[in-house]
Design a protein around this motif. Structure first.
Motif, short mmCIF file in Angstrom:
data_model
loop_
_atom_site.label_atom_id
_atom_site.label_comp_id
_atom_site.label_asym_id
_atom_site.label_seq_id
_atom_site.Cartn_x
_atom_site.Cartn_y
_atom_site.Cartn_z
N ILE A 1 0.80 -1.19 -0.10
CA ILE A 1 0.25 0.57 0.23
C ILE A 1 0.80 1.42 -0.14
CG2 ILE A 1 -1.85 1.08 1.75
CD1 ILE A 1 -3.26 -1.45 2.70
N PRO A 2 0.88 1.59 -1.36
CA PRO A 2 2.28 3.61 -1.36
C PRO A 2 1.68 4.09 0.14
CG PRO A 2 1.42 2.55 -3.50
CD PRO A 2 -0.07 1.44 -2.72
N ALA A 3 1.89 4.83 0.60
CA ALA A 3 2.05 6.18 1.54
C ALA A 3 3.55 6.11 1.71
CB ALA A 3 1.61 5.37 2.65
N SER A 4 3.58 7.61 1.89
CA SER A 4 4.89 8.61 2.38
C SER A 4 4.77 8.08 3.93
CB SER A 4 4.39 9.83 2.42
OG SER A 4 3.28 10.04 4.11
N ALA A 5 6.78 8.22 4.72
CA ALA A 5 7.00 8.10 5.76
C ALA A 5 5.26 8.63 6.75
CB ALA A 5 7.96 8.25 5.92
N GLU A 6 4.95 9.83 6.56
CA GLU A 6 4.51 10.09 7.78
C GLU A 6 3.09 9.30 7.48
OE1 GLU A 6 6.02 11.58 5.34
OE2 GLU A 6 7.45 11.95 6.17
N GLY A 7 2.62 8.77 6.37
CA GLY A 7 1.25 8.49 6.18
C GLY A 7 0.58 6.80 6.07
N ALA A 8 2.18 6.30 6.39
CA ALA A 8 2.21 4.87 6.91
C ALA A 8 1.76 3.86 8.00
CB ALA A 8 3.54 4.18 6.89
N LEU A 9 2.17 5.19 9.02
CA LEU A 9 0.69 4.46 10.17
C LEU A 9 -0.39 4.29 9.46
CD1 LEU A 9 1.51 2.65 12.62
CD2 LEU A 9 1.49 5.09 13.79
N ASP A 10 -1.28 5.48 9.41
CA ASP A 10 -2.58 5.81 8.73
C ASP A 10 -3.36 4.47 7.54
OD1 ASP A 10 -2.71 8.06 10.31
OD2 ASP A 10 -2.13 9.36 9.07
N ALA A 11 -2.14 4.35 7.02
CA ALA A 11 -2.90 3.69 5.74
C ALA A 11 -3.14 2.13 6.48
CB ALA A 11 -1.70 3.79 4.78
N ALA A 12 -1.51 1.78 7.35
CA ALA A 12 -1.37 0.77 8.49
C ALA A 12 -3.12 0.10 9.16
CB ALA A 12 -0.50 0.75 9.03
N GLU A 13 -3.30 1.66 9.86
CA GLU A 13 -5.20 1.50 10.42
C GLU A 13 -5.98 1.14 9.42
OE1 GLU A 13 -6.03 1.98 13.41
OE2 GLU A 13 -3.31 1.64 13.66
N GLU A 14 -5.97 1.77 8.06
CA GLU A 14 -6.95 1.60 7.09
C GLU A 14 -6.85 0.79 7.16
OE1 GLU A 14 -6.86 4.64 3.79
OE2 GLU A 14 -6.74 5.53 5.74
N ALA A 15 -5.98 -0.45 6.87
CA ALA A 15 -5.46 -1.73 6.43
C ALA A 15 -5.69 -2.42 7.35
CB ALA A 15 -4.35 -2.11 5.62
N VAL A 16 -5.79 -2.36 8.64
CA VAL A 16 -6.72 -3.01 9.79
C VAL A 16 -8.17 -2.71 10.14
CG1 VAL A 16 -6.92 -3.30 12.28
CG2 VAL A 16 -4.93 -2.99 11.35
N ASP A 17 -8.57 -2.14 9.55
CA ASP A 17 -10.02 -1.51 9.96
C ASP A 17 -10.44 -2.25 8.64
OD1 ASP A 17 -9.55 0.88 11.51
OD2 ASP A 17 -10.39 1.98 10.72
N ALA B 1 -0.24 -15.66 6.20
CA ALA B 1 -1.54 -15.89 4.86
C ALA B 1 -1.92 -14.23 4.54
CB ALA B 1 -3.08 -15.89 5.28
N LEU B 2 -1.06 -13.64 4.97
CA LEU B 2 -0.96 -12.15 4.30
C LEU B 2 -0.03 -11.47 4.63
CD1 LEU B 2 -3.02 -10.40 1.86
CD2 LEU B 2 -3.88 -10.06 3.44
N LEU B 3 1.04 -10.04 3.87
CA LEU B 3 1.83 -10.01 4.17
C LEU B 3 1.28 -8.11 3.96
CD1 LEU B 3 4.30 -8.72 5.85
CD2 LEU B 3 5.30 -9.22 3.95
N ILE B 4 0.76 -6.57 4.52
CA ILE B 4 0.67 -5.87 4.44
C ILE B 4 1.84 -5.38 4.54
CG2 ILE B 4 -0.86 -3.63 3.99
CD1 ILE B 4 -3.49 -6.32 5.20
#
Length: 142
Positions: free
Chosen positions: A20-36, A123-126
């Protein structure tokens, strides 16, 4: 039973890798969205491990304020999403889904986090972060 001659043995299951492409600053938000999204799609919270390479996730910081024993007891219970910093990710057990937020930190932290995450993902690595950085680190880590 051995594989017939000329046919390779089946490889151990390797996780599907999703970037999931994201900036270093946005990576945590992207991870949170993936978890949701994973939780919304029916994944149980205990199936998820989230690893950060830079700043720790706020949940991990909060839980560690109660001490390491309490923090790791939550990991061992396996009832909820578990958040770990790259420095301790190797201590975490396997989970069906591992999400890595490449949210800064040195290349060595990213490499060790990706290697540990790949080994623990069933099964999955994001992986959330800068695609160029991730590809260069992934090539060395997995």
């Amino acid at each position: 039973m051995p594989a017939p001659a000329g046919r390779p043995e089946p490889a151990a299951a390797t996780p599907q890798i999703q970037l999931i492409p994201a900036s270093a600053e946005g990576a945590l938000d992207a991870a949170e969205e993936a978890v949701d999204l994973l939780l919304d799609s029916g994944r149980a919270p205990g199936e998820l491990l989230v690893v950060t390479t830079g700043e720790p996730h706020p949940w991990a910081t909060h839980e560690l304020s109660f001490g390491e024993a309490s923090y790791w007891a939550q990991h061992d219970a396996g009832d909820d999403v578990f958040y770990a910093d790259a420095r301790v990710a190797a201590r975490a057990g396997a989970r069906p889904v591992v999400v890595v937020a490449v949210n800064g930190g040195p290349e060595s932290a990213a490499a060790s986090a990706l290697s540990a995450a790949h080994a623990r993902a069933g099964a999955l690595l994001i992986v959330c972060g800068d695609p160029q950085r991730i590809n260069s680190v992934l090539g060395a880590a997995v």
